[in-house]
Design an enzyme around this catalytic site. Sequence first.
Site, PDB file in Angstrom:
ATOM      1  N   ASP A 124     -29.799 -19.540  10.176  1.00  0.00           N
ATOM      2  CA  ASP A 124     -30.949 -20.890  10.462  1.00  0.00           C
ATOM      3  C   ASP A 124     -32.244 -20.799  10.768  1.00  0.00           C
ATOM      4  OD1 ASP A 124     -27.683 -21.442  10.904  1.00  0.00           O
ATOM      5  OD2 ASP A 124     -27.885 -23.184  11.196  1.00  0.00           O
ATOM      6  N   LYS A 126     -32.763 -23.331  18.156  1.00  0.00           N
ATOM      7  CA  LYS A 126     -31.438 -23.387  17.643  1.00  0.00           C
ATOM      8  C   LYS A 126     -30.999 -22.436  19.294  1.00  0.00           C
ATOM      9  CE  LYS A 126     -27.807 -23.145  14.867  1.00  0.00           C
ATOM     10  NZ  LYS A 126     -26.896 -23.459  14.585  1.00  0.00           N
ATOM     11  N   SER A 182     -24.889 -18.630  14.618  1.00  0.00           N
ATOM     12  CA  SER A 182     -23.350 -17.395  14.131  1.00  0.00           C
ATOM     13  C   SER A 182     -23.111 -17.051  12.408  1.00  0.00           C
ATOM     14  CB  SER A 182     -21.824 -17.872  14.928  1.00  0.00           C
ATOM     15  OG  SER A 182     -21.653 -18.969  14.306  1.00  0.00           O
ATOM     16  N   VAL A 209     -23.462 -28.970   6.820  1.00  0.00           N
ATOM     17  CA  VAL A 209     -23.575 -30.488   6.600  1.00  0.00           C
ATOM     18  C   VAL A 209     -24.583 -30.855   6.047  1.00  0.00           C
ATOM     19  CG1 VAL A 209     -23.247 -32.515   6.457  1.00  0.00           C
ATOM     20  CG2 VAL A 209     -21.402 -31.567   7.748  1.00  0.00           C
ATOM     21  N   GLU A 217     -31.153 -27.654  17.128  1.00  0.00           N
ATOM     22  CA  GLU A 217     -30.638 -28.088  15.816  1.00  0.00           C
ATOM     23  C   GLU A 217     -29.045 -27.592  17.027  1.00  0.00           C
ATOM     24  OE1 GLU A 217     -30.391 -25.628  12.382  1.00  0.00           O
ATOM     25  OE2 GLU A 217     -28.175 -25.955  12.575  1.00  0.00           O
ATOM     26  N   LYS A 236     -27.461 -29.819   8.829  1.00  0.00           N
ATOM     27  CA  LYS A 236     -28.511 -30.036  10.164  1.00  0.00           C
ATOM     28  C   LYS A 236     -29.606 -29.063   9.812  1.00  0.00           C
ATOM     29  CE  LYS A 236     -25.089 -28.191  12.983  1.00  0.00           C
ATOM     30  NZ  LYS A 236     -24.444 -28.006  11.376  1.00  0.00           N
ATOM     31  N   GLY A 271     -22.438 -26.813  14.360  1.00  0.00           N
ATOM     32  CA  GLY A 271     -21.390 -27.585  13.711  1.00  0.00           C
ATOM     33  C   GLY A 271     -22.049 -28.606  14.236  1.00  0.00           C
ATOM     34  N   PRO A 317     -30.635 -36.133  -1.003  1.00  0.00           N
ATOM     35  CA  PRO A 317     -30.150 -35.737  -2.344  1.00  0.00           C
ATOM     36  C   PRO A 317     -29.825 -35.056  -2.305  1.00  0.00           C
ATOM     37  CG  PRO A 317     -32.688 -36.978  -2.961  1.00  0.00           C
ATOM     38  CD  PRO A 317     -31.991 -37.127  -1.558  1.00  0.00           C
ATOM     39  N   TRP A 318     -28.207 -34.528  -2.785  1.00  0.00           N
ATOM     40  CA  TRP A 318     -28.399 -33.005  -3.752  1.00  0.00           C
ATOM     41  C   TRP A 318     -28.890 -32.567  -4.072  1.00  0.00           C
ATOM     42  CZ3 TRP A 318     -25.712 -29.428  -0.397  1.00  0.00           C
ATOM     43  CH2 TRP A 318     -25.137 -28.431  -0.435  1.00  0.00           C
TER      44      TRP A 318
END
Length: 239
Positions: A55, A41, A45, A15, A116, A17, A119, A206-207
Amino acid sequence: MNNKGLFITATDTDVGKTEVAAALAAFIKSKSEHENVNLWKPVQSGVIIGDPNADSYRLLHGSGLDQQEKDIATYTFPKPLAPWVAAKREGKEIDFSVLVEEGLKRLENSDFLITEGAGGLIVPIAENKTIADLASELKLPLIIVARAGLGTVNHTCLSISYARTMGLEVKGVILNGYLNGNDPALKENITMIENFGRVPVLGKLPWLDFENEQGIDWTARRQQWMNLIEKHLDLKLLF
Ligand SMILES: Nc1ncnc2c1ncn2[C@@H]1O[C@H](COP(=O)(O)OP(=O)(O)OP(=O)(O)O)[C@@H](O)[C@H]1O
Ligand SMILES: C[C@H](N)[C@H](N)CCCCCC(=O)O
Ligand SMILES: [Mg+2]
């Protein structure tokens, strides 16, 4: 609640993070009085250290912090699964008490620590422990990263509700990845989340079209994210 950090969780995996955590770390490092800002973090995985998709790799380069990638993640497992089972597939297990001790130590050694999750909140990391349990042990307030479009109101309010049952403070929600800032549904989603979730939506991001990048200019990307954070997020609630 511990005011020396934030726990970045989300309504789901994938999403945003990592993007948000890295950008917030860069912003806090450059714009706040906190000197020793760190990223953590606890468990990742589906990646390996050094993989540009990891990540830990993206947190390091996305934030520009002076950390070693290998020190950002405590546990790394190659299978793209929930951490508990990703570890089991390797014949290993995540020691929850090790993660709690590690988190408390990093909080002690930081002016501000951005952690972070993996999921969403109810993601198993050990037989009877989830990501939410870790945030709860560390007493870190949450930022919930959520999708911007249809379906996000339910997912976000469920996450908020569960956070409350865990005694966790939700500092706010960030809607990530909208395609059209003028879409009335975006504003309506914000209103519904604030009305039914009873937490502030700190803003919307924004994307960004990374696809056309020929290689990543991390300095430019960091600046782009910091500009967007300054423009779109109401951060006075955060620090
Ligand atoms: N606003 C955005 N614009 C463009 N790309 C984005 C944006 N937010 C996220 N992405 C991309 O979407 C993918 C998923 O984002 P990210 O890795 O941050 O998710 P995550 O919530 O950290 O996932 P995980 O649960 O695996 O940690 C990544 O490729 C990331 O670069
Ligand atoms: C592999 C992925 N990128 C994350 N690291 C882990 C996501 C676990 C999600 C578990 C679930 O909610 O079903
Ligand atoms: Mg991530």
